[in-house]
Design a protein around this motif. Structure first.
Motif, PDB file in Angstrom:
ATOM      1  N   GLU A 398       6.862 -12.418  -4.452  1.00  0.00           N
ATOM      2  CA  GLU A 398       7.433 -11.146  -4.892  1.00  0.00           C
ATOM      3  C   GLU A 398       6.804  -9.983  -4.115  1.00  0.00           C
ATOM      4  O   GLU A 398       7.503  -9.068  -3.660  1.00  0.00           O
ATOM      5  N   ARG A 399       5.499 -10.042  -3.942  1.00  0.00           N
ATOM      6  CA  ARG A 399       4.817  -8.988  -3.188  1.00  0.00           C
ATOM      7  C   ARG A 399       5.309  -8.955  -1.742  1.00  0.00           C
ATOM      8  O   ARG A 399       5.578  -7.896  -1.183  1.00  0.00           O
ATOM      9  N   ASN A 428       8.539   0.677  -9.356  1.00  0.00           N
ATOM     10  CA  ASN A 428       7.274   1.422  -9.372  1.00  0.00           C
ATOM     11  C   ASN A 428       6.150   0.588  -9.980  1.00  0.00           C
ATOM     12  O   ASN A 428       5.020   0.575  -9.479  1.00  0.00           O
ATOM     13  N   GLU A 429       6.465  -0.115 -11.081  1.00  0.00           N
ATOM     14  CA  GLU A 429       5.443  -0.929 -11.755  1.00  0.00           C
ATOM     15  C   GLU A 429       4.963  -2.062 -10.850  1.00  0.00           C
ATOM     16  O   GLU A 429       3.773  -2.355 -10.772  1.00  0.00           O
ATOM     17  N   TYR A 434       0.947  -4.534  -7.127  1.00  0.00           N
ATOM     18  CA  TYR A 434       0.576  -5.203  -5.876  1.00  0.00           C
ATOM     19  C   TYR A 434      -0.108  -4.270  -4.878  1.00  0.00           C
ATOM     20  O   TYR A 434      -0.363  -4.663  -3.736  1.00  0.00           O
ATOM     21  N   GLY A 435      -0.428  -3.056  -5.306  1.00  0.00           N
ATOM     22  CA  GLY A 435      -1.141  -2.134  -4.434  1.00  0.00           C
ATOM     23  C   GLY A 435      -0.330  -1.646  -3.245  1.00  0.00           C
ATOM     24  O   GLY A 435      -0.878  -1.349  -2.185  1.00  0.00           O
ATOM     25  N   LEU A 436       0.995  -1.537  -3.410  1.00  0.00           N
ATOM     26  CA  LEU A 436       1.881  -1.080  -2.338  1.00  0.00           C
ATOM     27  C   LEU A 436       2.166   0.403  -2.532  1.00  0.00           C
ATOM     28  O   LEU A 436       2.530   0.825  -3.642  1.00  0.00           O
ATOM     29  N   GLN A 437       2.018   1.196  -1.489  1.00  0.00           N
ATOM     30  CA  GLN A 437       2.228   2.637  -1.591  1.00  0.00           C
ATOM     31  C   GLN A 437       3.285   3.087  -0.582  1.00  0.00           C
ATOM     32  O   GLN A 437       3.241   2.694   0.587  1.00  0.00           O
ATOM     33  N   ARG A 438       4.221   3.892  -1.060  1.00  0.00           N
ATOM     34  CA  ARG A 438       5.346   4.307  -0.229  1.00  0.00           C
ATOM     35  C   ARG A 438       4.910   4.957   1.081  1.00  0.00           C
ATOM     36  O   ARG A 438       5.500   4.721   2.139  1.00  0.00           O
ATOM     37  N   GLN A 439       3.843   5.773   1.051  1.00  0.00           N
ATOM     38  CA  GLN A 439       3.445   6.513   2.250  1.00  0.00           C
ATOM     39  C   GLN A 439       3.016   5.583   3.395  1.00  0.00           C
ATOM     40  O   GLN A 439       3.000   5.984   4.555  1.00  0.00           O
TER      41      GLN A 439
END
Length: 442
Positions: A398-399, A428-429, A434-439
């Motif tokens: 999934e990640r 968002n959740e 999983y520590g994923l950030q859009r930036q």
């Protein structure tokens, strides 16, 4: 992806400029034309991605003066000079100044193309080597190459930052293909010796006499012994386990004579020893304790969990860009197989499989599973991996899926929601989980 090379054509005669440009463009080159050396100098710089073709006889700054300015700016820039019959002695002098080659008018266009090809290959190699040297001296770039969010990789990066600031000798151990040489470069680059020399030699690549001469002198090739060349910086000894006992003794003497802090830091890399032996069994104990006071062990790939999927994705994307095709899409079953594979060759093996998977995908045949099976059979008996709960495999896949989709959509949350059919709150959740950030994807 290969660096695109250009050809700058400098000639005061418009017809000649157009003729050379047209011919080289038909041969596949990206050309730029300039009516004078002065005009060209405004556009060319030390890292200009290409070569220069220039006439010698020009009003204002002539070809020889132009060449000298270019060599002063970047001595690795190939310059091909075009000469008239009476200018050949001047062209020979230009070769001594640093010109790549010269063509005498009237010249064969095919000869021009061949020279341009060879010159651009030389230029590409020069720029690639410069980029590599910059990477190997830039701690922040090297640390980014140590990809992974697993606890094992977090510890490794912390160890590198901690030990990099220390001045003691370091011993790096770990299985083949785990990135020990990269770790050695990073240790040097992030520490106070980062601007000093990093000299490396493989103890297994030379006979005992040859290695003794290379390390301690006298050197047959007239170069400084490596212990002198590395003075004040770092001496990296790869395959330290292959160092003979007499040379271990000489190395120990060198270490003892230097005192603390050492004038030259030694980073020793162990690449292979018998499974039933430790490096302490291979090296004499007094040398082992001097080198092994600070030790870094590079984790095997099978102990890095989700890092396997991250590394496979990034490697396959890089190869897809290089080969000009799409990266293979990893299914849930293939993700589980990647996570369960024993990886006896570690990261090096994974990168090789990623490249072959891209080539297979370009042909429209094969599977990642078949590559894994063939590779592990060819490697012989391998360490096995421990089983994991189904939940761990599902979360890892999934990640990877969200990470890949975010990368494709360059951080567009709407695009990811549409492709994965996820409400914004759920996405968002999961990204937070999983520590994923859009930036990181924009």
């Amino acid at each position: 992806m290969a660096r695109a090379m250009k050809v700058a054509i400098v000639d005061d005669e418009a017809d000649m400029r157009a003729s050379i440009s047209q011919w080289l463009a038909l041969s596949g080159f990206d050309t730029e034309t300039y009516a004078s050396a002065e005009e060209a100098l405004k556009a060319l710089g030390p890292e200009w991605p290409g070569v220069v073709v220039s006439d010698i006889k020009m009003p204002g700054m002539d070809g020889m003066a132009f060449l000298k300015r270019l060599m002063g700016m970047d001595s690795g820039l190939p310059v091909i000079l075009i000469t008239g019959h009476g200018d050949v002695p001047m062209a020979v002098e230009a070769m001594q100044v640093g010109a790549y080659d010269f063509l005498e008018k009237p010249f064969n266009p095919d000869r021009m193309t061949e020279l341009a090809k060879r010159a651009t290959m030389a230029r590409r190699l020069t720029l690639d080597n410069r980029a590599l040297r910059r990477e190997l001296s830039d701690g922040s770039i090297l640390m980014k190459k140590l990809v992974g969010a697993s606890p094992a990789m977090e510890r490794l990066r912390e160890d590198i930052l901690d030990l990099g600031q220390a001045d003691s000798h370091v011993l790096i151990d770990g299985e083949t293909g785990t990135g020990k040489t990269l770790v050695a470069h990073a240790l040097h680059a992030v520490g106070p010796r980062g601007s000093k020399k990093f000299v490396t030699v493989s103890c297994a690549a030379w006979s005992e006499d040859q290695l003794a001469a290379k390390l301690f002198g006298p050197s047959d090739d007239g170069n400084l012994p490596l212990v002198e060349e590395a003075r004040g910086g770092t001496l990296c000894l790869e395959d330290i386990e292959a160092l003979s006992h007499p040379l271990q003794s000489r190395l120990l003497t060198l270490i003892n004579e230097q005192g603390m802090p050492p004038e030259t830091r030694i980073i020793a890399i162990c690449n292979e020893h018998a499974p039933d032996k430790t490096l302490e069994d291979v090296l004499r104990s007094d040398l082992f304790y001097r080198l092994g006071a600070m030790t870094i062990i590079c984790p095997p790939l099978r102990a890095r969990g989700e890092d396997i999927l991250t590394l496979f994705t990034r490697s396959s994307e890089q190869f897809a860009e290089e080969y000009g095709c799409d990266a293979p899409q990893v299914t849930a079953q293939e993700a589980a197989q990647l996570l369960q594979a024993p990886w006896p060759g570690n990261v090096r093996q994974l990168v090789n499989i990623a490249e072959r998977a891209v080539l297979q995908n370009r042909r429209g045949s094969g599977s990642i599973a078949s590559l894994l099976m063939a590779d592990n059979e060819a490697s012989g008996p391998a360490l096995t991996t421990e089983g994991k709960p189904l939940k761990d495999y599902v979360e890892a896949f999934e990640r990877m899926l969200i990470d890949n989709t975010m990368r494709r959509h360059k951080g567009s949350i709407t695009g990811v929601m549409d492709e994965l059919c996820l409400p914004r709150r759920t996405l968002n959740e999961k990204m937070a989980k999983y520590g994923l950030q859009r930036q990181d994807y924009v």
